[in-house]
Design a protein around this motif. Structure first.
Motif, short mmCIF file in Angstrom:
data_model
loop_
_atom_site.label_atom_id
_atom_site.label_comp_id
_atom_site.label_asym_id
_atom_site.label_seq_id
_atom_site.Cartn_x
_atom_site.Cartn_y
_atom_site.Cartn_z
N ARG A 1 0.98 -0.88 0.28
CA ARG A 1 0.16 0.12 0.15
C ARG A 1 1.08 1.48 0.07
O ARG A 1 1.33 1.59 1.22
N PRO A 2 1.25 1.93 -1.06
CA PRO A 2 2.27 2.63 -1.29
C PRO A 2 1.62 3.88 -0.61
O PRO A 2 0.05 4.56 -1.00
N GLU A 3 2.71 4.62 -0.01
CA GLU A 3 1.99 6.66 0.08
C GLU A 3 2.65 7.64 -0.34
O GLU A 3 3.32 7.39 -1.04
N LEU A 4 2.32 8.27 -0.61
CA LEU A 4 3.27 9.84 -0.69
C LEU A 4 4.46 9.54 -0.39
O LEU A 4 4.64 9.92 0.54
N GLY A 5 5.82 10.27 -1.09
CA GLY A 5 6.69 9.85 -0.35
C GLY A 5 7.25 8.93 -0.89
O GLY A 5 9.19 8.53 -0.43
N ASP A 6 6.76 7.00 -0.63
CA ASP A 6 7.88 6.13 -0.67
C ASP A 6 8.50 6.23 -1.52
O ASP A 6 8.20 6.72 -2.39
N GLU A 7 9.77 5.94 -1.90
CA GLU A 7 10.63 5.45 -2.63
C GLU A 7 10.99 3.81 -3.20
O GLU A 7 10.37 2.59 -2.53
N LEU A 8 10.54 3.47 -4.00
CA LEU A 8 10.06 2.65 -4.91
C LEU A 8 11.49 2.06 -5.83
O LEU A 8 11.46 2.81 -6.53
N ARG A 9 11.64 0.39 -6.01
CA ARG A 9 12.52 -0.14 -6.88
C ARG A 9 11.07 -0.37 -7.87
O ARG A 9 10.53 -1.25 -7.62
N PHE A 10 11.45 -0.03 -9.00
CA PHE A 10 11.28 -0.70 -10.30
C PHE A 10 11.94 -0.83 -11.85
O PHE A 10 12.82 -0.51 -11.60
N VAL A 11 10.84 -1.59 -12.89
CA VAL A 11 11.33 -2.34 -14.16
C VAL A 11 10.32 -1.21 -15.00
O VAL A 11 9.62 -1.24 -14.92
#
Length: 220
Positions: free
Chosen positions: A46-56
């Protein structure tokens, strides 16, 4: 192996929890990318504003760049089952409200028939049914996003569309991106819309007017 070489990081700059989508800004390219809840590796995310994500980096069906295979960079951002349960939607409440709505709707319909005022009350019935149907779609969408096993029966959603709530259902399908990709549901939905249109056309026809006239015990 190829995914790890292509992996990027980004920060969430927009998130719409009800609809399950958002945007992040890639820290390597500063590009703003769309992402969806279904593209998270962890289904409890459940993401929130400001979360740092790793993605492709990936592309959608139209070839537009999006972020896929999403993961939180900080492990504590992953939601535990207890946190996920706390966000569960009480669909029993929605079903109870549905029962009260059906009772009130049926009572209003009977009163309109007895007084011969159904054609004048129809717009009100459609608005009420549409608003309630939209709310039901919201509840079911929220349950789907939270990963709940319990869901509202599709038959119930179709029933409220049939009694006049299909405009609200159509709006919910587009705004919430809910149920519109399920072929069987969509096939039944448009059959329901057609059936509702045919019923209203008959009620407003001469035969329908004569039928309602016989039911109107208190009409002039």
């Amino acid at each position: 192996m190829q995914q790890s070489e292509q992996a990027r990081t980004g920060r969430v700059v927009f998130w719409q929890d009800v609809k399950g989508f958002g945007f992040l800004v890639c820290q390597q390219s500063q590009q703003k990318l769309f992402f969806h809840i279904r593209d998270f590796v962890s289904k409890s995310a459940r993401p929130e504003l400001g979360d740092e994500l790793r993605f492709v980096p990936g592309k959608d069906k139209r070839g537009r760049p999006i972020a896929t295979s999403l993961q939180f960079i900080e492990p504590h951002k992953q939601q535990t089952p207890a946190n996920n349960a706390s966000q569960s939607i009480n669909l029993d409440y929605a079903e109870d409200v549905s029962l009260y709505f059906r009772s009130g709707f049926l009572m209003l319909l009977i009163i309109a028939l007895l007084f011969g005022s159904l054609p004048y009350v129809l717009p009100i019935l459609y608005i009420e049914a549409s608003l309630f149907t939209y709310w039901l779609y919201q509840q079911d969408k929220a349950a789907a996003i939270s990963g709940q096993v319990q869901r509202l029966p599709e038959e119930s959603l179709q029933l409220y569309s049939f009694i006049g709530g299909w405009p609200g259902a159509l709006l919910a399908q587009k705004q919430l991106a809910h149920k519109r990709s399920k072929f069987r549901f969509q096939r039944e939905f448009w059959l329901v819309v057609f059936g509702n249109a045919m019923l209203i056309a008959w009620l407003l026809s001469q035969h329908g007017q004569e039928f309602m006239g016989r039911l109107a015990l208190f009409g002039s």
